[in-house]
Design a protein around this motif. Structure first.
Motif, mmCIF file in Angstrom:
data_model
loop_
_atom_site.group_PDB
_atom_site.id
_atom_site.type_symbol
_atom_site.label_atom_id
_atom_site.label_comp_id
_atom_site.label_asym_id
_atom_site.label_seq_id
_atom_site.Cartn_x
_atom_site.Cartn_y
_atom_site.Cartn_z
ATOM 1 N N SER B 93 25.530 -23.198 4.146
ATOM 2 C CA SER B 93 24.368 -23.356 3.206
ATOM 3 C C SER B 93 24.975 -23.680 1.772
ATOM 4 O O SER B 93 26.116 -23.247 1.524
ATOM 5 C CB SER B 93 23.324 -22.211 3.127
ATOM 6 O OG SER B 93 23.886 -21.096 2.293
ATOM 7 N N GLY B 94 23.964 -24.136 1.064
ATOM 8 C CA GLY B 94 24.624 -24.539 -0.546
ATOM 9 C C GLY B 94 24.121 -23.790 -1.206
ATOM 10 O O GLY B 94 23.662 -22.447 -1.246
ATOM 11 N N PHE B 96 20.557 -23.455 -2.209
ATOM 12 C CA PHE B 96 19.185 -23.233 -1.809
ATOM 13 C C PHE B 96 19.260 -22.519 -0.432
ATOM 14 O O PHE B 96 20.256 -22.338 0.254
ATOM 15 C CB PHE B 96 18.314 -24.261 -1.803
ATOM 16 C CG PHE B 96 18.207 -25.032 -3.285
ATOM 17 C CD1 PHE B 96 18.595 -26.162 -3.246
ATOM 18 C CD2 PHE B 96 17.420 -24.141 -4.143
ATOM 19 C CE1 PHE B 96 18.838 -26.912 -4.644
ATOM 20 C CE2 PHE B 96 17.487 -24.845 -5.440
ATOM 21 C CZ PHE B 96 18.294 -26.044 -5.585
ATOM 22 N N ASN B 97 18.325 -21.825 0.009
ATOM 23 C CA ASN B 97 17.947 -21.053 1.191
ATOM 24 C C ASN B 97 17.834 -21.879 2.587
ATOM 25 O O ASN B 97 16.963 -21.742 3.139
ATOM 26 C CB ASN B 97 16.736 -19.932 1.070
ATOM 27 C CG ASN B 97 17.312 -18.617 0.561
ATOM 28 O OD1 ASN B 97 18.254 -18.202 1.048
ATOM 29 N ND2 ASN B 97 16.963 -18.409 -0.652
ATOM 30 N N LYS B 98 18.847 -23.067 2.369
ATOM 31 C CA LYS B 98 18.471 -24.023 3.713
ATOM 32 C C LYS B 98 19.755 -23.924 4.513
ATOM 33 O O LYS B 98 20.886 -24.181 3.669
ATOM 34 C CB LYS B 98 18.312 -25.319 3.269
ATOM 35 C CG LYS B 98 18.030 -26.260 4.101
ATOM 36 C CD LYS B 98 17.382 -27.496 3.553
ATOM 37 C CE LYS B 98 16.994 -28.692 4.405
ATOM 38 N NZ LYS B 98 16.537 -29.933 3.874
ATOM 39 N N PHE B 99 19.898 -23.661 5.649
ATOM 40 C CA PHE B 99 21.062 -23.600 6.391
ATOM 41 C C PHE B 99 20.881 -24.626 7.565
ATOM 42 O O PHE B 99 20.169 -25.028 8.116
ATOM 43 C CB PHE B 99 20.925 -22.146 7.244
ATOM 44 C CG PHE B 99 21.038 -20.901 6.405
ATOM 45 C CD1 PHE B 99 20.240 -20.638 5.454
ATOM 46 C CD2 PHE B 99 22.412 -20.217 6.110
ATOM 47 C CE1 PHE B 99 20.192 -19.362 4.930
ATOM 48 C CE2 PHE B 99 22.715 -19.194 5.421
ATOM 49 C CZ PHE B 99 21.572 -18.835 4.793
#
Lengths: 115, 111
Positions: B93-94, B96-99
């Protein structure tokens, strides 16, 4: 304690039918994620909630997909007018923290088959 | 456009030996990496993670190595046990909360 639960575990739908998939996260968990996992692939991000706020829905593949978490606990993923390409396992995960470094606890998934 | 790749769909290892699972990523903004283990008919379970400020993180038999310049991470399991047989996913992930998940490597540990 109870983990993340999802219902139904299996769903067969006719093309064009609407479906609703439910996720019961671990009590008190702030974050909730939905993923779509196609056969032989890894989970693909759909959407993310922090409490009742949907902070990211960039992964939803089309406007036929809709997710909600109205009271910041149970979440529902709705798919309208299902298509065959929607066939997949839909995974829900919850995390005790709002930070992305919090551990995600996954449910067993709902396997959706669209005929 | 797959940002996290696991190029080995399967790996077979003898019990007691080392298992090495590999993962490559393309997005230089990723700064947090995880490994998950998945048994059939169950959801993935968290195994170990590493932040980009480290190059190694160890937890018992599991060690994750991160090579930022090569955009590569690996999971070492030593010694491998039959109960380790499962599908292993790496994720990144970077900000943001996006995996983003890889497609998985199926590990078979032979007794």
């Amino acid at each position: 304690g109870a983990g993340v639960s999802q219902s139904p575990r299996y769903k067969v739908a006719k093309r064009g039918q609407d479906v609703a998939l439910r996720c019961d996260p671990i009590s008190g968990h702030v974050s909730l994620f939905w993923y779509q996992q196609a056969l032989g692939q890894g989970p693909e991000f759909l959407t993310y909630f922090q409490n009742e706020a949907q902070l990211d829905k960039s992964g939803l593949p089309s406007d036929r997909f809709f997710a909600e978490r109205p009271e910041g606990s149970v979440s529902t993923l709705k798919i309208q007018r299902t298509q065959q390409e929607d066939s997949a396992v839909y995974l829900c995960a919850s995390s005790p923290e709002g930070a992305r470094t919090g551990t995600q606890y996954f449910g067993p998934g709902t396997r959706l088959l669209v005929l | 456009d797959q940002q996290v790749k696991q190029n080995s769909p399967s790996l077979s290892v003898q019990e007691g030996r080392i298992s090495i699972l590999n993962c490559d990523y393309t997005n230089s903004m990723f700064d947090y990496f995880l490994w998950y283990k998945k048994y059939p008919a169950e959801g993935p379970t968290f195994l170990i993670s590493i932040s980009s400020i480290k190059d190694k993180n160890e937890d018992g038999r599991f060690t994750v190595f991160l090579n930022k310049s090569a955009k590569h991470l690996s999971l070492h399991i030593v010694p491998s046990q039959p109960g380790d047989s499962a599908v292993y996913f790496c994720a990144a992930s970077g900000v943001f909360n996006k995996f983003y998940f890889g497609s998985g490597t199926k590990l078979n540990v032979k007794p």
